[in-house]
Design an enzyme around this catalytic site. Structure first.
Site, PDB file in Angstrom:
ATOM      1  N   HIS A 257      32.416  41.718  39.235  1.00 20.15           N
ATOM      2  CA  HIS A 257      32.480  42.022  40.670  1.00 20.15           C
ATOM      3  C   HIS A 257      33.223  40.946  41.459  1.00 20.15           C
ATOM      4  O   HIS A 257      33.629  41.173  42.593  1.00 20.15           O
ATOM      5  CB  HIS A 257      31.076  42.255  41.248  1.00 20.15           C
ATOM      6  CG  HIS A 257      30.255  41.033  41.459  1.00 20.15           C
ATOM      7  ND1 HIS A 257      29.310  40.593  40.550  1.00 20.15           N
ATOM      8  CD2 HIS A 257      30.220  40.145  42.487  1.00 20.15           C
ATOM      9  CE1 HIS A 257      28.738  39.491  41.014  1.00 20.15           C
ATOM     10  NE2 HIS A 257      29.275  39.195  42.182  1.00 20.15           N
ATOM     11  N   ASP A 304      28.790  43.850  34.182  1.00 22.24           N
ATOM     12  CA  ASP A 304      29.357  42.946  35.190  1.00 22.24           C
ATOM     13  C   ASP A 304      29.828  41.643  34.546  1.00 22.24           C
ATOM     14  O   ASP A 304      29.212  40.588  34.715  1.00 22.24           O
ATOM     15  CB  ASP A 304      28.306  42.677  36.273  1.00 22.24           C
ATOM     16  CG  ASP A 304      28.882  41.972  37.485  1.00 22.24           C
ATOM     17  OD1 ASP A 304      30.114  41.924  37.612  1.00 22.24           O
ATOM     18  OD2 ASP A 304      28.085  41.469  38.309  1.00 22.24           O
ATOM     19  N   SER A 401      27.848  33.862  42.379  1.00 18.50           N
ATOM     20  CA  SER A 401      28.233  34.992  41.540  1.00 18.50           C
ATOM     21  C   SER A 401      29.149  34.546  40.411  1.00 18.50           C
ATOM     22  O   SER A 401      30.086  33.775  40.617  1.00 18.50           O
ATOM     23  CB  SER A 401      28.954  36.051  42.377  1.00 18.50           C
ATOM     24  OG  SER A 401      28.049  36.743  43.190  1.00 18.50           O
TER      25      SER A 401
END
Length: 454
Positions: A257, A304, A401
């Site tokens: 992502h 992901d 992230s």
């Protein structure tokens, strides 16, 4: 119908209009052709309706059967690039049966707590006996894992193995000349046991070492230089956007992502060997290639994971070191305390990234607990894992992230997860959710192996 179109007048229902028969054009063939044409049109729906219905049903059944055949590959290998199924015996047999030869990748792995070498041949994973093994074969094995060289190859007693690693065995065919051993799965034969009583262990890269350690990072502590030497800052057009983990001099693991829709390599730079994002002397490294998982699901955040390849290799030192990938079938128990790090916001809702690297200790949480209706309510898949505290207080946040979740095993730090998502930051019953790296080892090694061959 457009917003400005006049409302349509509802026409009386007819099977003719339903099947488009009103649009038929029939050329006259007799003086009373118009009457004949009208008669034909009036008869078509009644005459052909049963046939059309039967045809539609047959088409639906054919599609259902076809899809069932294509997607139900029970006991077989399904080519990811198509609907084709092949027998397991055809995987890693030296013949490319799938598009792009994908069935001839993922044929070697290192498994279990002891890093045992295994080869996929004759429809299953088999452990490599040390009989007839030569040290330079380790170069071949590591190349099939995407590493350009190897660090060490040793042997281990069969009696020391976990159960699944002592069921089937292979050895290198000693009749093959050394220069013909270019792929292990083409060079082995199956045997019932190891005459030597030993199997091969393999280490392809020196990794997982750091200089000591001293709670993301909400509730976290500021990190010291070289404390997390595999931590990378992924910067989009010069601004820190995500974290990442160094696994080789050329490769960084992060979250899909982070790069989805932002996949132009020239827009990215990487910095490693730093703690502060402000006034740091660390050089920026250019990115050559970005690969994210083809089955990444933005809405559900499945798969992901992504890889970034640098334009030039990193030079390792005390401040820059790779983290180890876990081994296949390696388990990390629930409750084990691991560590997450990054430049994420240190207060929920703060928004801005922290100017300094932070870290936090977080225990692993079982997927069963994480899928409880009061936690994430069933959205956590087997390829995800949770870590943190159900009471809140410590978590990874925005900006973290793609960054690492690492656990120490046998004095080596291993990349267990890549930060994926969460609800809020450090909230009650909302621990951090990470991509489970062991679920994607085959994918990681395949990308690296393909690149090594180009």
């Amino acid at each position: 119908m457009g917003e400005n179109d006049p409302p349509a007048v509802e026409a009386p229902f007819s099977f003719r209009s339903l099947f488009g028969l009103d649009d038929l054009k029939i050329s006259p063939v007799a003086p009373d052709a118009d009457a004949v044409a009208a008669q034909i049109l009036s008869l078509l729906p009644l005459k052909f309706f049963p046939i059309i219905v039967i045809g539609i049903i047959a088409l639906i059944l054919a599609l259902a059967i076809g899809l069932g055949i294509h997607f139900d590959c029970s006991g077989k290998y399904r080519c990811r690039s198509s609907f084709k199924c092949i027998e397991l015996i055809a995987r890693c047999d030296g013949v490319s049966d799938c598009k792009d030869g994908e069935d001839e990748y993922r044929c070697v792995r290192v498994g279990g707590q002891n890093a045992v070498l295994q080869v996929f041949t004759a429809a299953s994973w088999k452990t490599m006996c040390s009989d007839d093994w030569k040290g330079h074969y380790a170069n071949v094995a590591c190349a099939q894992l995407g590493f350009p060289s190897y660090v060490s190859s040793d042997n281990l007693r069969v009696s020391s193995l976990e159960g699944q690693f002592r069921e089937e065995f292979v050895s290198i065919d000693h009749l093959l000349p050394d220069d013909k051993v270019t792929a292990l799965h083409h060079s082995v034969y199956v045997r019932e046991g190891c005459a030597s009583g030993h199997v091969v262990t393999l280490q392809c890269t020196a990794c997982g070492h750091r200089r000591g350690y001293s709670s993301r990072i909400v509730g976290g502590n500021m990190s010291l230089l070289s404390q997390w030497p595999w931590q990378a800052s992924l910067q989009f057009q010069g601004y820190h956007l995500c974290g990442g983990s160094v696994i080789t001099p050329l490769w960084i693991i992060t979250a899909a992502h982070c790069v989805y829709d932002l996949y132009l390599p020239k827009s990215w730079t990487i910095q490693v060997g730093l703690v502060s994002l402000l006034d740091n002397p660390a050089p920026s490294h250019l990115v050559e290639k970005i690969v994210y998982h083809s089955k990444y699901k933005p809405k559900r955040l499945g798969n992901d994971i992504a890889l970034m390849k640098l334009a030039g290799p990193l030079t390792f030192n005390e401040m820059i070191q790779p983290v180890c990938l876990p081994n296949s079938e390696e388990n990390f128990p629930d409750g084990k305390v691991c560590w997450t790090s990054g430049w994420g916001a240190t207060e929920d809702g703060a928004g801005d990234a922290s100017p300094v690297l932070n870290h936090a200790a977080v225990p692993l949480i079982s997927n069963k607990i994480c899928n409880h209706r009061d936690v994430y309510g069933g959205i956590i898949s087997p390829s995800m894992l949770c870590a943190g505290y159900l009471t809140g207080g410590v978590d990874s946040c925005q900006g973290d992230s793609g960054g690492p979740l690492v656990c120490q095993e046998r004095r080596l730090w291993k990349l267990v997860g890549a930060t994926s998502f969460g609800i809020g930051c450090a909230e009650v019953n909302k621990p951090g959710v990470y991509t489970r790296v062991t679920s994607f080892l085959d994918w990681i090694h395949e990308q690296m192996e393909r690149d090594l061959k180009t």
